[in-house]
Design an enzyme around this catalytic site. Structure first.
Site, mmCIF file in Angstrom:
data_model
loop_
_atom_site.group_PDB
_atom_site.id
_atom_site.type_symbol
_atom_site.label_atom_id
_atom_site.label_comp_id
_atom_site.label_asym_id
_atom_site.label_seq_id
_atom_site.Cartn_x
_atom_site.Cartn_y
_atom_site.Cartn_z
ATOM 1 N N MET A 140 1.910 -5.921 -5.442
ATOM 2 C CA MET A 140 1.807 -7.382 -5.356
ATOM 3 C C MET A 140 0.945 -7.912 -6.514
ATOM 4 O O MET A 140 1.479 -8.273 -7.536
ATOM 5 C CB MET A 140 1.246 -7.780 -4.005
ATOM 6 C CG MET A 140 1.547 -9.203 -3.658
ATOM 7 S SD MET A 140 1.820 -9.509 -1.909
ATOM 8 C CE MET A 140 0.201 -9.402 -1.219
ATOM 9 N N CYS A 141 -0.355 -7.909 -6.408
ATOM 10 C CA CYS A 141 -1.292 -8.421 -7.415
ATOM 11 C C CYS A 141 -1.378 -9.955 -7.385
ATOM 12 O O CYS A 141 -0.415 -10.630 -7.063
ATOM 13 C CB CYS A 141 -0.966 -8.004 -8.845
ATOM 14 S SG CYS A 141 -1.000 -6.226 -9.098
#
Lengths: 226, 304
Positions: free
Chosen positions: B1-2
């Site tokens: 994700m980040c």
């Protein structure tokens, strides 16, 4: 009206309270300070009226049954995803994948919706006051998508039996999506949906799109389109 | 994700609370990446070059610093000010030569996190609050900055694998990226054939070097981003910062989120609205979402 402040209590508590709401008494809830938080009022089963006073994050009103949810702001990705019944209204704009996989009920977006609005819809009715972006109604199986403004590229790609009405311009049609005749019955259905959604638009200006039904069964002539 | 975040103060004054804003924004989206957190902070800058190295904390630290000192001396770069913080060593030097050759050589001494007259990259394992505690990010003022919270998917949880990435060899260019570039090796080989060196196997470093190369060839940031949206294959929402500008770009399928908010004073961009809300507590924001395949840039209106 019951007011719930998301700055003062956690989201889980809100959703639990909404699920546990007693069958009698005040049926109207107001959620203040949503601040773009995700998963507000998800999994509702009761016929409550819920107002979200501000912007909501992802999946607001997801899996809704029976409740009438109004977001007085913008909504993040996947608003009303997998809605079963009831109504979700967004007064502002909605991000991508609005009403994704929706099985029933009504979703109204007064502003614009992002890409993939109504992706894989399975019976929900969606009325967008503004425009939708690319790949809306992708794989749409059943239900109706009404777009009062314009639709982005690849509208209705690989569509099954859902119906699309567009009032403005269409960027392009996706694979197996074609324009179809607008009969009096279709116009009547569209007028009914616009009235339910409370959106003022001239039904006679809309065009109808649906499936060419060429991708239902494998045919070697269409191999390039799968 | 980040999760990514960026803030740009339009007046170009070097005393804006960039560090504080980024810590708040990244804390707001820490759920997108709990492993490591990084910041690329841009200050008013001066003639000196700021270098920040990853030197570790153990016995290897002194050896790394000695190696760096020896390379600095080979390039006649005189240290003006130096400071050890966390696992990094920050040193400012007087240097006027070819930064690319200098940087490639320094990389042989220790992992170089950033080089710039304005830029300073600070990144480490842990949350935004953790990194802030060790490095005092909140107290760092400047003109603009970008930041990242990382959820490791394809490499270890180590400070050098965290974002932001510096465009190796190019002063003051940094990137934060959410997504994955699928034509990474093809684009990397094309740049390596032109003698560019890559110091990580991270696709985000590639974007930074690719953009910096175009900027050096005279392209505007806007033109470089326009080409990037065509050339890069994969999913991306990224922010790129230069000494005096900020840019953002999103892939054509808009697979990765990005929300922005602009006022007369500033531009703030983040993966999620929750981050933007941190900047304006109690206010109902009118945020917008850049469309698929779009890019935008901002640069300082007043040069100091």
């Amino acid at each position: 009206m019951i007011t719930f402040d998301l700055d003062r209590a956690p989201l889980r508590e809100l959703n639990q309270s909404l699920h546990d709401a007693a069958g009698e008494g005040d049926r109207r809830w107001r959620i203040v300070n949503p601040r773009g938080r995700h998963n507000i009022a998800v999994g509702m089963t009761q016929a409550l009226e819920v107002e979200v006073a501000g912007h909501a994050g992802y999946y607001c009103g997801g899996m809704n049954q029976n409740a009438a949810i109004t977001i007085c702001g913008h909504a993040g990705q996947g608003v009303a995803e997998n809605i079963i019944s009831g109504r979700v209204r967004v007064k502002g704009n909605a991000s991508q994948s609005a009403a994704a996989s929706g099985r029933g009920g009504l979703v109204v977006i007064e502003g614009d919706a992002g890409a993939r609005c109504g992706i894989s819809m399975k019976g929900v009715d969606i009325v967008v006051g503004g425009s939708v972006d690319h790949m809306s109604a992708f794989l749409a199986q059943a239900g109706t998508l009404v777009v009062c403004g314009d639709a982005g590229p690849d509208l209705g790609d690989s569509i099954y039996e859902a119906v699309i009405f567009v009032g403005g311009q269409v960027g392009s049609l996706g694979a197996d999506c074609i324009e179809k005749e607008m009969t009096a019955a279709h116009r009547g259905k569209l007028e009914g949906l616009l009235a339910q959604a409370g959106i003022d638009a001239d039904a006679s200006a809309f065009r109808r799109f649906g499936s060419a039904r060429k991708l239902y069964n494998f045919h070697v002539d269409h191999a390039g389109e799968y | 994700m980040c999760g990514i975040a960026g803030i740009f103060f339009k007046d170009g004054q070097g005393n804006r609370p960039v560090g504080h804003a980024l810590v708040d924004m990244l804390d707001g989206c820490q759920h997108r990446g709990p492993d490591s957190t990084g910041f690329a902070l841009y200050g008013a800058g001066d003639d000196h070059l700021v270098l920040r190295f990853l030197v570790g904390e153990g016995p290897e630290r002194e050896a790394a610093i000695e190696r760096i000192r020896s390379i600095l001396s080979d390039f006649a770069a005189t240290p003006v000010e130096e400071r050890l913080t966390g696992v990094t060593w920050r040193v400012t030097v007087a240097f006027a030569g070819d930064i690319q050759a200098f940087a490639y050589a320094l990389e042989r001494g220790a992992k170089l996190l950033s080089v710039g007259r304005r830029l300073d990259i600070i990144k480490d394992c842990g949350t935004a609050r953790d990194v802030d505690r060790v490095y005092g990010i909140s107290g760092i003022n400047g003109t603009h900055g970008i930041g990242h919270v990382r959820l490791a998917t394809e490499s270890d949880v180590r400070p050098e694998a965290a974002h932001p990435f510096w465009a190796t060899g190019f002063a003051d260019v940094a990137i934060v990226h959410n997504g994955q570039i699928t034509n990474y090796w093809k684009m990397r080989r094309a740049l390596e054939q032109r003698d560019f060196e890559f110091r990580t196997e991270n696709d985000s470093e590639l974007i930074a070097v690719y953009l910096a190369d175009q900027l050096r060839s005279g392209a505007s940031l806007n033109a470089a981003l326009e080409r990037a949206v065509e050339d890069l294959d994969g999913t991306f929402s990224f922010l790129v910062a230069t000494g005096d500008g900020l840019g953002c770009a999103k892939d054509k399928l808009a697979a990765k989120p990005m929300v922005m908010m602009e006022t007369d004073e500033l531009v703030a961009i983040a993966s999620e609205e929750v981050s933007l809300n941190r900047l304006f507590p109690g206010r109902q924001l009118n945020t917008s979402e850049p469309p698929p395949g779009s890019f935008a840039t901002w640069s300082r209106s007043i040069l100091p």
